[in-house]
Design a protein around this motif. Structure first.
Motif, short mmCIF file in Angstrom:
data_model
loop_
_atom_site.label_atom_id
_atom_site.label_comp_id
_atom_site.label_asym_id
_atom_site.label_seq_id
_atom_site.Cartn_x
_atom_site.Cartn_y
_atom_site.Cartn_z
N THR A 7 28.94 11.20 18.88
CA THR A 7 27.68 10.50 19.11
C THR A 7 27.39 9.62 17.91
O THR A 7 27.78 9.91 16.78
N LEU A 8 26.73 8.51 18.19
CA LEU A 8 26.27 7.60 17.14
C LEU A 8 24.75 7.67 17.16
O LEU A 8 24.09 6.95 17.91
N PRO A 9 24.16 8.57 16.38
CA PRO A 9 22.72 8.80 16.46
C PRO A 9 21.88 7.56 16.25
O PRO A 9 20.85 7.37 16.90
N ASP A 10 22.31 6.66 15.34
CA ASP A 10 21.50 5.48 15.06
C ASP A 10 21.38 4.54 16.26
O ASP A 10 20.47 3.73 16.34
N ALA A 20 33.70 2.49 18.74
CA ALA A 20 33.23 2.36 17.35
C ALA A 20 33.99 1.24 16.64
O ALA A 20 33.41 0.45 15.89
N TYR A 21 35.28 1.17 16.89
CA TYR A 21 36.13 0.14 16.28
C TYR A 21 35.68 -1.26 16.69
O TYR A 21 35.57 -2.17 15.86
N LEU A 29 28.30 -2.47 13.27
CA LEU A 29 28.43 -1.11 12.78
C LEU A 29 28.95 -1.18 11.34
O LEU A 29 29.95 -1.86 11.08
N PRO A 30 28.29 -0.50 10.39
CA PRO A 30 28.76 -0.55 9.01
C PRO A 30 30.01 0.30 8.81
O PRO A 30 30.30 1.21 9.59
N PRO A 62 42.16 4.02 15.43
CA PRO A 62 40.88 4.68 15.14
C PRO A 62 40.78 6.05 15.78
O PRO A 62 41.24 6.26 16.90
N TYR A 63 40.19 6.98 15.05
CA TYR A 63 39.93 8.32 15.58
C TYR A 63 38.83 8.96 14.73
O TYR A 63 38.62 8.59 13.58
N PHE A 64 38.14 9.91 15.32
CA PHE A 64 37.11 10.64 14.59
C PHE A 64 37.72 11.88 13.93
O PHE A 64 38.64 12.49 14.47
N ARG A 65 37.18 12.24 12.78
CA ARG A 65 37.59 13.47 12.12
C ARG A 65 36.42 14.05 11.35
O ARG A 65 35.48 13.34 10.97
#
Length: 304
Positions: A7-10, A20-21, A29-30, A62-65
Motif C-alpha cells: 500500500t502507498l498510504p500517502d 510504483a516504478y 513519487l519520491p 522493481p520489487y518491494f522488500r
C-alpha cells in the motif's frame, strides 16, 4: 524477500512494484517513498528496490522488500506464508489504454517527524489480507519482463495473457520478425521483436530499424519505427523512455533488441516495398540492451 504488492498510504492506494516504478518516473513519487505491507493485521514498512534504475531485466527489476522480517505482524501471510490457499491461475492483463487519472497528482502529505520511517496506516478493511489480483499492465516493458521470466521457467506455452480482449499464451503472442512472410501477417497484431539499431533524430525523436528482415517475394524487408519528439513530450513516462533510449545509444551504439505490439504495415502502391510499425501509444514499445539475447534464445514462434 520479494513482495508483489504494497500500500502507498500517502496516495491511499494498493499497488504493484511496477505501478510504483511508473509513478516514480512520472515524477509523482519520491525516491524515498514509504510503503506498507498488505498482510492481515500488518503495516510493516517496505521499500521499492530498483525504483530509480532505467534499465530492466531479470536481475534489475522493481520489487518491494522489508527492512526487517520482525517488522511484520505474526498474522501476516505475506511474510510468514501461513494460511495460504492455492488460488486459480488467472491470465495477466495488458491494457491497451491507461484509465483516466492514472497519473493523477495527489496533494503533498504532511512531513513525517525526523527519523520516522513508518508509513501512515490506511484502513485495514480496505487493504489488509486481500488476496493477490490479476496483474494489469500498461507498458509493454512489463509484459516483456513476464515473457522473459516465463521463458526462464519454461512455461511459455501454459502462461496466458489477456491482450486486446483476447486470451492467448505468451508463446503465441511474442513473435520473432526474422524471415516471416510479411504479406501473410499484415493483419496480425502481435508483440514483434528482433535485434535493431537505434539513433536519435535531429528533431528530438528516435528512429529504429530492425536488423533481421521480413520476407516479401524475393526481397528482405527490415521494418522501421519512428518515435517523434511530439509523441514523447505527450507521454507521461517520457523521462524513463528517454533515459533508456539515450543509455542504449551511449553504451551500445544503439544496438538493441526491440519489441512492439502492433501490426506490420506495407504501402499498396509504393515503387519499392517497405514495412513499418506505427506506434501511436508509446506504452506499446519496449527497447532493451543486447544482453537479453541469451534470454531470448529459442523463444520465437514462427507461423502465420
Amino acid at each position: 524477500m520479494s513482495i508483489e504488492e504494497a500500500t502507498l498510504p500517502d496516495r491511499d492506494e494498493r499497488l504493484t512494484a511496477e505501478r510504483a516504478y511508473e509513478l516514480y518516473w512520472a515524477d509523482l513519487l519520491p525516491r524515498d517513498a514509504r510503503f506498507a505491507c498488505v498482510g492481515t493485521g500488518c503495516s510493516a514498512p517496505l521499500i521499492c528496490a530498483c525504483l530509480d534504475k532505467p534499465e530492466q531485466n531479470l536481475r534489475i527489476r522493481p520489487y518491494f522488500r522489508s527492512y526487517r522480517l520482525e517488522d511484520h505482524a505474526a498474522t501476516c501471510e505475506v511474510a510468514h506464508g501461513r494460511g495460504e490457499t492455492r488460488t486459480e491461475k488467472r491470465p495477466d492483463v495488458f491494457e491497451a489504454e491507461r484509465p483516466a487519472g492514472h497519473f493523477r497528482r495527489e496533494p503533498t502529505p504532511p512531513a513525517s517527524p525526523a527519523g520516522d520511517r513508518s508509513p501512515r496506516r490506511v484502513s485495514a478493511s480496505q487493504t489488509a489480507g486481500l488476496p493477490p489480483r490479476a496483474s494489469h499492465y500498461y507498458r509493454l516493458s512489463s509484459l516483456v519482463q513476464k515473457f522473459l521470466e516465463h521463458r526462464r521457467d519454461r512455461d511459455l506455452a501454459e502462461a496466458t495473457v489477456d491482450i486486446g480482449g483476447e486470451t492467448t499464451t505468451y508463446e503465441a503472442l511474442f513473435r520473432n520478425i526474422y524471415r516471416q512472410k510479411v504479406v501473410d501477417l499484415l493483419g496480425t497484431r502481435a508483440v514483434w521483436w528482433g535485434t535493431a539499431s537505434l539513433r536519435a533524430t535531429r528533431e528530438g525523436g528516435y528512429y529504429l530499424r530492425f536488423s533481421r528482415p521480413f520476407r516479401h517475394e524475393d526481397a528482405e524487408l527490415r521494418p522501421t519505427i519512428t518515435i517523434t519528439a511530439r509523441d514523447i513530450e505527450a507521454y507521461p513516462v517520457r523521462k524513463l523512455l528517454r533515459a533508456r533510449l539515450d543509455k542504449l545509444i551511449a553504451e551500445s551504439g544503439g544496438y538493441c533488441v526491440a519489441f512492439v505490439w502492433a501490426k506490420p504495415w506495407m504501402p499498396k502502391d509504393a515503387e519499392k516495398p517497405f514495412v513499418r510499425f506505427y506506434v501511436n501509444n508509446l506504452d506499446h514499445i519496449d527497447v532493451r540492451g543486447p544482453e537479453i539475447l541469451e534470454e531470448l534464445k529459442n523463444t520465437s514462434r514462427v507461423g502465420a
